[in-house]
Design an enzyme around this catalytic site. Structure first.
Site, short mmCIF file in Angstrom:
data_model
loop_
_atom_site.label_atom_id
_atom_site.label_comp_id
_atom_site.label_asym_id
_atom_site.label_seq_id
_atom_site.Cartn_x
_atom_site.Cartn_y
_atom_site.Cartn_z
N ASP A 242 52.21 50.02 62.22
CA ASP A 242 52.75 49.37 61.02
C ASP A 242 52.13 49.96 59.76
O ASP A 242 51.00 50.44 59.77
CB ASP A 242 52.44 47.87 61.07
CG ASP A 242 53.52 47.02 60.41
OD1 ASP A 242 53.99 47.40 59.33
OD2 ASP A 242 53.88 45.99 61.00
N SER B 97 59.33 40.88 57.18
CA SER B 97 58.95 41.41 55.87
C SER B 97 59.03 40.31 54.81
O SER B 97 58.35 39.29 54.92
CB SER B 97 59.82 42.62 55.52
OG SER B 97 59.23 43.40 54.51
N HIS C 104 56.82 49.21 60.99
CA HIS C 104 57.15 48.02 60.20
C HIS C 104 58.39 47.32 60.74
O HIS C 104 58.45 46.09 60.82
CB HIS C 104 57.34 48.42 58.74
CG HIS C 104 57.73 47.28 57.83
ND1 HIS C 104 56.96 46.14 57.71
CD2 HIS C 104 58.80 47.12 57.01
CE1 HIS C 104 57.54 45.32 56.84
NE2 HIS C 104 58.65 45.88 56.41
#
Length: 316
Positions: A252, A61, A284
């Protein structure tokens, strides 16, 4: 090959020095550079102290974004990049569904997905992820328009003013555990109860800790998780011999199209060792949703790394 797992300075369980940006609010480039420097120079100081010459950097991320920014600033120190569902790649409107991070429950991948080997993704794989994102986005759009618009306006105003979402938790007093619990109990529902409790306590403690690196987010990212200086326009400046692997989950909420375009730009710049990989059955948090698939990929990437390089895992 030693493996180090780090929290970025100002986040997780790392120290939390005062974060400050002196650039004018209208000077986007300076704001981003100063915010990135807060993290990148701390990692460089750590590398020097540890006596590490070259590293394979693996980030998730925001960690993926910062690993790339570090490689752009200190290219001589990086032998390979592995970016797990990286933030800040896409340049503008896309099919990302950030609301899913708060509203969607985690689901274990189907057994058939777990047994699949992570593979280099083609256009059809990317399109399949985007199709699912569009379907989820249409479900969010069915919510009451007036309420959604007001909530979004308030969020955007607070974000641009530099307020931190964690500030709400710190001000919540006795309500903070309940607010964190509403997220952790849903997102990690299918872990065993002890792991769910451990994650809840961990998230609660780091959320209530002194604010620091979190204040950089609004300088690096515009509202709704779009980068102010998107990586897809910057990756072509990475060394041609630096392998870069973009990794997304098959479910995702991050739009993989920016990663796909980034791989194309890297190859056009002469970097032919870059690729995009889809992790079957994962969202994710690919490392939680399909840990076996991610482990296989990371072992393969580390085995391919230059002999003698060190590995740093920087998670968010």
């Amino acid at each position: 090959m030693p493996v180090y797992l780090l929290d970025w300075i100002g986040m997780g369980r790392s120290s939390r020095p005062t974060f400050k940006v002196t650039a004018k609010h209208t000077d986007t480039r300076q704001r981003v550079e100063q915010a990135e420097t807060f993290f990148l120079d701390a990692l460089e100081e750590w590398r020097t102290t540890m006596g590490i010459q070259k590293m394979t950097l693996i980030g998730h991320s925001l960690g993926g974004y910062l690993c790339t920014a570090y490689a752009l600033k200190y290219p001589q120190n990086v032998s390979r990049l592995v970016l797990l569902s990286p933030a800040g790649v896409n340049a503008g409107p896309d099919t990302s569904v950030p609301e899913d991070e708060l509203q969607r429950s985690r689901t274990n991948p189907d057994p058939a997905d777990v047994n699949k080997e992570p593979q280099v993704a083609g256009k059809a794989d990317v399109d399949a992820v985007k199709k699912e994102q569009r379907e989820r986005a249409s479900q969010h759009e069915q919510q009451p328009k007036q309420k959604e618009t007001l909530t979004r306006r308030l969020f955007i105003h607070a974000w641009e003013a530099g307020y931190s979402p964690f500030g709400v938790l710190r001000a919540g007093g006795p309500w903070a555990p309940m607010l964190v619990g509403r997220y952790s109990s849903r997102r990690f529902a299918d872990l065993d109860p002890q792991h769910t409790r451990d994650l809840h306590h961990y998230l609660l403690q780091i959320s209530l800790a002194r604010g620091s690196g979190e204040y950089a987010l609004s300088h690096i990212l515009a509202p709704m998780a779009h980068a102010r200086l998107p990586l897809e326009y910057r990756v072509n400046k990475l060394p041609k011999n630096l392998p870069v692997t973009f990794v997304y989950g098959g479910h995702d909420w991050m739009d993989p199209e920016g990663g796909n375009r980034s791989v194309k730009r890297l190859r056009e710049a002469g970097n032919m060792a870059s690729k995009l990989v889809i992790i079957p059955g994962a969202g994710h948090h690919v490392y939680l949703d399909n840990p076996d698939g991610v482990d296989k990929l990371l072992l393969k990437e580390m085995d391919s790394a230059t002999r003698g390089s060190r590995v740093t895992l920087t998670m968010r």
